[in-house]
Structures are given as structure tokens and as C-alpha cells.
Design a protein around this motif. Structure first.
Motif, short mmCIF file in Angstrom:
data_model
loop_
_atom_site.label_atom_id
_atom_site.label_comp_id
_atom_site.label_asym_id
_atom_site.label_seq_id
_atom_site.Cartn_x
_atom_site.Cartn_y
_atom_site.Cartn_z
N ARG A 146 -0.88 -1.07 0.58
CA ARG A 146 -1.48 -1.79 -0.55
C ARG A 146 -0.91 -3.19 -0.78
NH1 ARG A 146 -0.64 3.43 -2.50
NH2 ARG A 146 -2.64 4.52 -2.65
N LEU A 147 -0.07 -3.62 0.15
CA LEU A 147 0.63 -4.89 -0.09
C LEU A 147 -0.35 -6.06 -0.22
CD1 LEU A 147 3.43 -5.84 -0.56
CD2 LEU A 147 3.76 -6.09 1.89
N ASP A 148 -1.34 -6.12 0.64
CA ASP A 148 -2.32 -7.23 0.56
C ASP A 148 -3.07 -7.20 -0.77
OD1 ASP A 148 -1.58 -7.98 3.02
OD2 ASP A 148 -3.34 -7.18 4.07
N GLU A 149 -3.38 -6.00 -1.21
CA GLU A 149 -4.11 -5.87 -2.47
C GLU A 149 -3.24 -6.30 -3.65
OE1 GLU A 149 -7.27 -5.94 -1.89
OE2 GLU A 149 -7.72 -4.27 -3.26
N TRP A 150 -1.96 -5.97 -3.56
CA TRP A 150 -1.04 -6.40 -4.62
C TRP A 150 -0.98 -7.93 -4.65
CZ3 TRP A 150 3.54 -9.21 -4.73
CH2 TRP A 150 4.27 -9.14 -5.93
N MET A 151 -0.94 -8.54 -3.47
CA MET A 151 -0.91 -10.01 -3.37
C MET A 151 -2.18 -10.60 -3.99
SD MET A 151 1.70 -11.18 -1.64
CE MET A 151 1.22 -12.61 -0.68
N ARG A 152 -3.30 -9.97 -3.69
CA ARG A 152 -4.59 -10.48 -4.16
C ARG A 152 -4.71 -10.41 -5.68
NH1 ARG A 152 -9.89 -8.49 -5.05
NH2 ARG A 152 -9.31 -6.31 -4.76
N LEU A 153 -4.12 -9.36 -6.26
CA LEU A 153 -4.40 -9.10 -7.68
C LEU A 153 -3.25 -9.44 -8.63
CD1 LEU A 153 -6.22 -5.71 -7.08
CD2 LEU A 153 -7.28 -7.79 -7.97
N THR A 154 -2.12 -9.86 -8.07
CA THR A 154 -0.96 -10.10 -8.94
C THR A 154 -0.81 -11.60 -9.25
OG1 THR A 154 0.09 -8.19 -7.94
CG2 THR A 154 1.53 -9.68 -9.15
N PRO A 155 -0.61 -11.93 -10.51
CA PRO A 155 -0.47 -13.34 -10.89
C PRO A 155 0.71 -14.02 -10.17
CG PRO A 155 -0.71 -11.95 -12.82
CD PRO A 155 -0.56 -11.03 -11.66
N ARG A 156 0.54 -15.31 -9.95
CA ARG A 156 1.50 -16.09 -9.17
C ARG A 156 2.95 -15.99 -9.70
NH1 ARG A 156 1.03 -20.08 -5.45
NH2 ARG A 156 2.86 -21.40 -5.28
N ALA A 157 3.11 -16.11 -11.01
CA ALA A 157 4.47 -16.11 -11.57
C ALA A 157 5.18 -14.79 -11.25
CB ALA A 157 4.42 -16.34 -13.08
N GLU A 158 4.42 -13.71 -11.29
CA GLU A 158 5.00 -12.39 -11.02
C GLU A 158 5.36 -12.28 -9.53
OE1 GLU A 158 2.52 -9.48 -12.98
OE2 GLU A 158 3.54 -7.87 -11.93
N ARG A 159 4.48 -12.79 -8.68
CA ARG A 159 4.75 -12.76 -7.24
C ARG A 159 5.99 -13.58 -6.91
NH1 ARG A 159 0.65 -15.41 -4.56
NH2 ARG A 159 -0.68 -15.70 -6.34
N GLU A 160 6.12 -14.71 -7.59
CA GLU A 160 7.27 -15.58 -7.30
C GLU A 160 8.59 -14.94 -7.76
OE1 GLU A 160 5.04 -19.87 -7.00
OE2 GLU A 160 6.28 -19.46 -8.78
N LEU A 161 8.53 -14.26 -8.88
CA LEU A 161 9.74 -13.58 -9.36
C LEU A 161 10.18 -12.51 -8.36
CD1 LEU A 161 11.83 -12.83 -11.53
CD2 LEU A 161 10.09 -11.41 -12.62
#
Ligand code: 2HG
Ligand code: ZN
Length: 464
Positions: free
Chosen positions: A425-440
Motif C-alpha cells: 500500500r505504499l504507493d497509495e499512502w504516497m498518493r493520499l497523504t498530505p505533503r507535510a505528513e509525508r515530509e515528517l
């Protein structure tokens, strides 16, 4: 890239002989998941028997810049424990670290190494009159390290929480081989950061869990189990509300099963629900150490029928009957895998939006692929649904997954309630997770694993 022979030679210098598997036949069972949906290759498989040995392996791999993939009971559903296909990664199986170090019935805790089988730990707790309240269908193979690393959920989350809620202490090995001993046995500990949370549910991507102190609960002496049929998910939610009021904190499981999920169990295992078919079934369990539970449970059932929430039902009259009802639920995953190729969706949703989600999902699936068969069941009591889809043709698989996840995202849900992101599900998490959260998340990953050698491609993205 370091060559395979070089990796094996370097590791042979730091671990005891017999600890390294290099033969392709010996390695096979570590290179594919139990459903055979994820396949990888490895330079070798190492099976350390102590925390010190895990640390030596990590130090050695860090020096060579070689990635490691921790492997527990191999019961995961998201490919988190399977290496990539480069044949350059090292699988670390923790199966030999299988000692229960201590159990204290009064302090209500168990101290176990990562390779202890969950069921073994449960039995040790039971023998002491206590209960380790993580209950999952795969408990006969899943390990303590695995349930911590994936923050396993299961059948009793409604009452006892996720694995995270039961972890008091952890021992972890960091990417550079540093051992951090946080095997604390405290209920209360506000002395600064609760750093152990970083390693729970992150699938070995920030550090390797080698042992844990888990909370136990008193073992309830009485349990009551019922199966009822209901016509709609809305009715099921109303019945949940009623159960929370009438049997209160004793409510231990509230499982939703679709008629089609039970049909697969009947077809593949010959097991059948002992009640008339509705659109949906509920499996309800309450447990208590005090007597009087049966009466409260019977009252719940009577009210459910009086208010026309349930159309048929049975209360187990014996332990054997209770186990037979649970066997129907526990065979769903196995029956589904016998039914054909299936896609897993492990979603959680706000309770009040579950009925509309299921309806829209059904319509959307029909429009995308009328031959796709939904297999919906899950832990309604905690808002977690397994919205699986059995496919005869995988051409539309990605569209189906994205559609399901979009329906979840618009309702404020999660695309992984309990199985984790893994590689699936990693690609899906990337697709649906806001940038600030991904960066953290990226910041934490780079800080704890600067060389990106800890289970790369799982749970967290590589450097963005
Ligand atoms: C369960 O609830 C497990 O039985 C497995 O989480 C779910 O097979 C599944 O999708
Ligand atoms: Zn589940």
C-alpha cells in the motif's frame, strides 16, 4: 553494490556458524508470503539467537550498505517481511529468539523475545490465570516481534486496543547496531519522549524489535457468544450501540460478516452458520470475571429481537458451540484465498459512514468489473472493515484499489487499519497523504536510518 559472496563472507565473520542460510531451497520459505502474492530474492537469510547477534549483523550490514529485511511468522498480508528481487538484501529471521524472559501475574506483564509465537505467549498467560489480549486468526504462527512491528489489531481491539496499547517496554536495535534497552515494566512513565512508539507499527523501517514487555489483563472467567443475522449495516450499528449500553465494558468482539463471506466458508470448509440467512451476520462476544453475564447477554438478544434489529440468532450454550461460531469467522481468510485471487483492502472508517461506504463501494465495483466478487467482513466494533475483492482477471485491480481508497479518504478513513502498508500500500499512502505528513515521516526515516538499509520499500517511502 556489495556482491553476494562478499555479504556472506562478512556475515560469517560475525555470527555463529549455522546461523546463515544460503541454499535457495533453505531460503525459500523466507522469500514469499503465505498467500504467495509477494516474492523476493535474498543474498542470504540470517537467524540470530541473541540481541547481541542482531546488533553485530546490523553493524556489519551498515558498513557494507546492505539492506536488511526483518522476518517474523510470515503471516502478514502486505508483503512487509519479503525482500525485493535484487538478491542483494539480507533477511533477518528472529525465530530463534524465542524465550519468554519473564511473566508476572500480579504486575500483569510478560517479557518475551521477538521470535516467541503469539499463541505460546497467550498460553503462558493463560496458565498464570491471565490473558494476553491480542487475538488474531494467525496467532499460531505470528510472533511477538511481528505483532509489535506491525501494531497488530484483531478481534478484541474494541475492548483492549491495538498491540500498541499493550506495549510497556521494548528492546530495539538501531540501523548502526546500537542496542537500546527500553524493557521497562512501568504502567506510568512520562519521563520525556515515548520513543518506543516509533518502532511499533513501522515494520522494522526505523529499527528492529528484539524483545517486548507486554501488558496482560485478568482472564475473564465467563464468556457469552452469539451470532445474529441483520438485514442492514445500519441495523448492525444500532445493535452495537445497544450492546455497548447493555453489556457495557464486557463487550469484547463485535464482528460483521457478509453472507458471501460465510458462503465461501461453507463452500471451502463445509462449515455453516446455524441460523437463517440475512444479508449480514454479527458475531458478538462479551466476557467478564463476574457472574451474571449470561443474563445480561440474553437481555441484549431479547431487546434486539423486540426492536426488530435482528432477524434470527443463536446464543452459544457451551464452549464447544462458542468455538464453532468463532470457527466460521476464523476460516474466512483461508476460504477467501481458496476462492481465487483476492485483493485486500483493510480500511477503517468513522462508524456512521460505514453503511454508505459499503453501498457506494458495491455500486462502484459493479461498474468497474461486474465479475469481481466482494468479500466484506471485519471488526465493526472498532470501525475496521476488510473490503476484499475476488477477481477472475486482474486487469482492473489497480483501479479497484484506488476507487476503494478514494471512497475511504473522502470519509476521513484510513487505508490501513491493522495490516500495515508493507510494500502493498505504499504507493497509495504516497498518493493520499498530505505533503507535510509525508515530509515528517521522511525526516524520521532519514534521521534513524540515514543509509536507508532498514526494510527499504516498506512502511515508509525512500528519500523523497
Ligand atoms: C482478519 O480480520 C484478518 O481475520 C485478515 O485481519 C483479514 O483476510 C483478511 O483480509
Ligand atoms: Zn482483521
Amino acid at each position: 553494490m556489495t556482491g553476494r559472496d562478499q555479504i556472506i563472507a562478512a556475515l560469517s565473520g560475525v555470527v555463529t556458524p549455522g546461523c546463515i542460510l544460503t541454499d535457495s531451497g533453505d531460503m525459500q520459505r523466507y522469500l514469499t508470503d503465505w498467500r504467495r502474492q509477494f516474492h523476493g530474492k535474498a543474498a542470504c537469510v540470517v537467524r540470530p539467537s541473541s540481541t547481541g547477534e542482531v546488533a553485530d549483523i546490523l553493524r556489519c550490514c551498515a558498513e557494507m550498505n546492505v539492506a536488511v529485511v526483518p522476518h517474523g511468522g510470515n503471516t502478514g498480508l502486505a508483503g512487509g517481511a519479503i525482500p525485493d528481487d535484487s538478491a542483494g538484501q539480507v533477511v533477518i529471521s528472529l525465530e530463534r529468539m524465542n524465550r519468554i524472559r519473564a511473566l508476572d501475574a500480579t504486575a500483569l506483564l510478560i517479557e518475551a523475545e521477538a521470535g516467541v509465537i503469539l499463541q505460546t505467549a497467550q498460553e503462558a498467560a493463560r496458565a498464570a490465570g491471565r490473558k494476553l489480549p491480542v487475538s488474531i486468526a494467525s496467532e499460531g504462527s505470528a510472533t511477538i516481534g511481528g505483532i509489535v512491528a506491525t501494531n497488530a489489531g484483531g478481534l478484541n481491539v474494541l475492548r483492549y486496543g491495538m498491540t500498541r496499547d499493550l506495549v510497556l517496554g521494548l528492546e530495539v536495535v538501531l540501523a548502526d547496531g546500537t542496542i537500546v534497552n527500553g524493557m521497562r515494566k512501568l504502567r506510568k512513565n512520562n519521563a520525556g519522549q515515548d520513543w518506543k512508539q516509533l518502532f511499533i507499527g513501522t515494520e522494522g523501517s526505523l529499527g528492529l524489535v528484539t524483545a517486548a514487555v507486554l501488558r496482560l489483563v485478568p482472564k475473564p472467567r465467563h464468556r457469552a457468544v452469539a451470532m445474529v443475522s441483520v438485514e442492514s449495516v445500519d441495523q448492525a450499528v444500532s445493535l452495537l450501540d445497544m450492546a455497548l449500553t447493555s453489556v457495557g465494558e464486557t463487550l469484547t468482539a463485535f464482528e460483521l460478516l457478509s453472507a458471501s463471506a460465510l458462503a465461501h466458508v461453507k463452500r471451502h470448509f463445509g462449515k455453516e452458520a446455524p441460523i437463517r440467512q440475512g444479508n449480514w451476520f454479527l458475531l458478538i462476544e462479551a466476557a467478564s470475571s463476574l457472574s451474571g453475564l449470561d443474563r445480561a447477554f440474553e437481555d441484549l438478544m431479547t431487546t434486539a429481537f423486540e426492536q426488530a434489529l435482528a432477524t434470527d440468532g443463536v446464543v452459544a450454550a457451551s464452549e464447544a458451540q462458542a468455538n464453532a461460531l468463532w470457527a466460521l469467522r476464523e476460516h474466512i481468510t483461508e476460504a477467501e484465498s481458496r476462492a481465487g485471487y483476492s485483493m485486500k483492502h483493510d480500511v477503517s472508517l468513522p462508524l456512521r459512514s460505514i453503511a454508505s461506504f459499503i453501498e457506494e463501494f458495491g455500486m462502484a465495483l459493479d461498474a468497474i468489473d461486474p465479475h469481481a466478487a466482494p468479500n466484506v467482513f471485519g471488526h465493526l466494533g472498532d470501525g475496521n472493515l476488510h473490503v476484499n475483492v475476488i477477481l477472475s482477471d486482474t486487469a482492473k485491480a489497480q483501479v479497484i484499489m484506488q476507487t476503494v481508497h478514494d471512497l475511504v479518504a473522502t470519509r476521513g478513513g484510513s487505508i490501513s487499519a491493522e495490516h500495515g502498508l508493507g510494500q502493498y500500500r505504499l504507493d497509495e499512502w504516497m498518493r493520499l497523504t498530505p505533503r507535510a505528513e509525508r515530509e515528517l515521516v521522511g525526516l524520521l526515516k532519514r534521521t534513524l536510518d540515514p543509509r536507508a538499509i532498514l526494510n527499504p520499500g516498506k512502511a515508509v517511502p525512500g528519500n523523497e
